[in-house]
Design a protein around this motif. Structure first.
Motif, mmCIF file in Angstrom:
data_model
loop_
_atom_site.group_PDB
_atom_site.id
_atom_site.type_symbol
_atom_site.label_atom_id
_atom_site.label_comp_id
_atom_site.label_asym_id
_atom_site.label_seq_id
_atom_site.Cartn_x
_atom_site.Cartn_y
_atom_site.Cartn_z
ATOM 1 N N LEU A 84 -53.488 -46.012 -29.508
ATOM 2 C CA LEU A 84 -53.149 -46.815 -31.031
ATOM 3 C C LEU A 84 -51.967 -47.219 -30.772
ATOM 4 O O LEU A 84 -52.125 -47.751 -32.095
ATOM 5 C CB LEU A 84 -52.442 -45.286 -31.570
ATOM 6 N N GLY A 85 -51.959 -48.504 -30.299
ATOM 7 C CA GLY A 85 -51.223 -49.528 -30.516
ATOM 8 C C GLY A 85 -49.608 -50.325 -30.117
ATOM 9 O O GLY A 85 -49.326 -50.837 -31.234
ATOM 10 N N ILE B 284 -44.821 -40.151 -45.029
ATOM 11 C CA ILE B 284 -44.978 -41.442 -43.197
ATOM 12 C C ILE B 284 -45.581 -42.713 -44.203
ATOM 13 O O ILE B 284 -45.012 -43.627 -43.805
ATOM 14 C CB ILE B 284 -45.407 -40.889 -43.077
ATOM 15 N N GLU B 285 -46.935 -42.439 -44.983
ATOM 16 C CA GLU B 285 -46.814 -44.110 -45.092
ATOM 17 C C GLU B 285 -45.706 -45.067 -46.444
ATOM 18 O O GLU B 285 -46.215 -46.029 -45.823
ATOM 19 C CB GLU B 285 -48.389 -43.852 -46.260
ATOM 20 N N ILE C 132 -44.992 -36.400 -42.687
ATOM 21 C CA ILE C 132 -46.247 -35.961 -42.219
ATOM 22 C C ILE C 132 -46.679 -34.978 -43.570
ATOM 23 O O ILE C 132 -46.259 -33.893 -42.777
ATOM 24 C CB ILE C 132 -47.042 -35.779 -40.714
ATOM 25 N N ALA D 258 -49.591 -38.904 -32.798
ATOM 26 C CA ALA D 258 -50.756 -39.834 -32.978
ATOM 27 C C ALA D 258 -51.396 -39.920 -34.275
ATOM 28 O O ALA D 258 -51.349 -40.741 -34.257
ATOM 29 C CB ALA D 258 -51.817 -38.235 -32.406
ATOM 30 N N VAL D 259 -50.614 -39.003 -35.412
ATOM 31 C CA VAL D 259 -50.712 -38.881 -36.932
ATOM 32 C C VAL D 259 -49.994 -40.398 -37.339
ATOM 33 O O VAL D 259 -50.387 -41.258 -38.013
ATOM 34 C CB VAL D 259 -50.667 -38.211 -37.579
ATOM 35 N N TYR E 166 -50.893 -43.694 -35.491
ATOM 36 C CA TYR E 166 -52.224 -44.628 -36.538
ATOM 37 C C TYR E 166 -51.636 -45.339 -38.153
ATOM 38 O O TYR E 166 -52.202 -46.406 -38.159
ATOM 39 C CB TYR E 166 -52.946 -42.772 -37.069
ATOM 40 N N VAL E 167 -50.655 -44.590 -38.222
ATOM 41 C CA VAL E 167 -50.269 -45.200 -40.075
ATOM 42 C C VAL E 167 -49.400 -46.076 -39.620
ATOM 43 O O VAL E 167 -50.055 -46.934 -40.381
ATOM 44 C CB VAL E 167 -49.256 -43.665 -40.373
ATOM 45 N N HIS F 226 -51.960 -49.045 -39.460
ATOM 46 C CA HIS F 226 -52.588 -49.822 -40.888
ATOM 47 C C HIS F 226 -51.018 -49.395 -41.729
ATOM 48 O O HIS F 226 -51.651 -49.921 -42.995
ATOM 49 C CB HIS F 226 -53.287 -48.305 -40.689
#
Lengths: 269, 269
Positions: free
Chosen positions: B143-144, B207-208, B242, B258-259, B262-263, B266
């Motif tokens: 996931l980078g 988290i976002e 989360i 993982a979540v 991903y966030v 993005h």
């Protein structure tokens, strides 16, 4: 009140529910034939009983009796009290969390019952690893998925290891087996779900895009080895991918499911 | 070219790298003392060697020799050829994937080297389960995430089980141990990273929101049992959660990671 019974002979037939817990094949056939499943650890045992599963028996070392006194007080099932070394001898492994329960399985609910009111569901095709099944159910419950549907060959969520990893989610999250495999996705479509298959296929779109504006969604995950079958890839409404770094293996299916559940929870139509 | 050596005595001292692989404590002390680690399975063995780790020896059944012929052709380490039953007797478990290699550890890179050019890193405090460490590294690579930093007490990424679950990510993702624990997060702050601790603390923000507009981010994850230590909670720049369904246990740390990855991928600033 459970009857406390000390057992000193490892060959005692009353212990048959607890034998050879490391032998997956043997356990699968024993548990299916007897209609039982095992819960391991104080917390999981309590949750299973609180969820209404009837105990066949308990097996534990004396030091676990106090912690589970409330649970034992509400059942007539026998509780076999043994030393930890004895428990290890019977089960074939070191019972870290000290308490085991054997419980009666129940008939699975119908698809109608499980889908009633559900907006986001996960569909597992042939996930074969019990740890992954348990992890997926745990994440599903935590991240707002309403139900889980399992293809006929998906690993058993009530297998001891699934139950342990799911941390009780297997008792709280509604789930059932799909009645058949071939038309499972079109059938979900007919019930108003947009089926979104997580895949590495070339025509897959990023998952945020695949889920944008979708009302009722069925997220479809496939086996650890080859992913989703050709049939299901062809019959899913959409094919979605979690964008990944170049040159890297795919995500583990449990990790992918957590990301997918999170995105679904943040892009509801 | 590796020298193929058939061994028939399970007590042969040349097999000492491969003994009792189920005994975690024993293995941890043997591997630290000898400066070795084990890779299991054709794919992982190949990746370890391709990543430049020097083999001490190999252990495999005859049927795995062909698949690893290229790897064996490029080393002078001995390859012990044994039956699968014999391998099970030595290692104490059924070697599903048939091939094992014992490799020399290398000195860990410095923090400067690992952080060079990194924009997103994961920091593991006291994650104790090798499966979780491996799963987190695998997801990070996919996931980078650019690098992983491990607190002094975090479980070993080169332990056999971590390596197996990481599917080679432990060889491709830059990682190292943090030189010390107490000021680790302020030190990362001084290096230009915003430290974001994943926690269930009351003042945690979604988290976002926590990651919005952040340039260089260090995502901090804690142990399976109690999460992140008080010290690290207090010294992290931000505390993030989360969002989860009411009444549900927290996510497993590997799923949460993982979540979060991903966030982070993005919402880069």
């Amino acid at each position: 009140m459970a009857q406390l019974i000390e057992i000193e002979d490892p060959a005692d037939p009353r212990l048959s529910d607890y034998r050879d817990l490391r032998d997956v094949q043997l356990r699968e056939s024993v548990e299916a034939a007897e209609g039982l499943f095992l819960a391991e650890g104080e917390k999981v045992v309590r949750r299973a009983v609180e969820a209404g599963y009837a105990a066949r028996s308990f097996l534990m070392a004396p030091r676990w009796l106090d912690g589970l006194a409330d649970v034992l007080g509400r059942t007539d099932a026998p509780c076999y009290v043994v030393s930890e070394a004895f428990a290890e001898q019977v089960t074939g492994f070191h019972v870290h969390r000290g308490a085991l329960a054997s419980l009666h399985r129940r008939p699975l609910p119908s698809l109608d019952e499980v889908l009633d009111g559900a907006r986001t569901v996960v569909v597992l095709e042939d996930v074969v690893d019990h740890t992954n099944v348990g992890a997926i159910l745990r994440s599903a419950a935590a991240l707002g998925v309403d139900a889980a549907l399992l293809a006929p060959r998906c690993a058993d969520p009530l297998y001891r290891r699934s139950v342990k990893v799911a941390m009780g989610a297997v008792f709280s999250l509604p789930w059932t087996r799909l009645p058949e495999w071939y038309d499972a996705l079109p059938d979900l479509g007919a019930r108003g779900f947009t089926t979104v298959a997580l895949t590495l296929a070339d025509d897959a779109v990023p998952i945020e895009e695949a889920l944008a504006g979708v009302d009722r969604v069925a997220l479809v995950l496939g086996s650890e080895g080859h992913g989703i079958s050709d049939r299901w890839q062809a019959t899913a409404d959409r094919r979605a991918i979690i964008p990944m770094a170049a040159g890297v293996d795919s995500l583990n299916v449990a990790a992918a499911s957590a990301v997918a559940f999170y995105v679904a929870g943040h892009s509801a139509g």
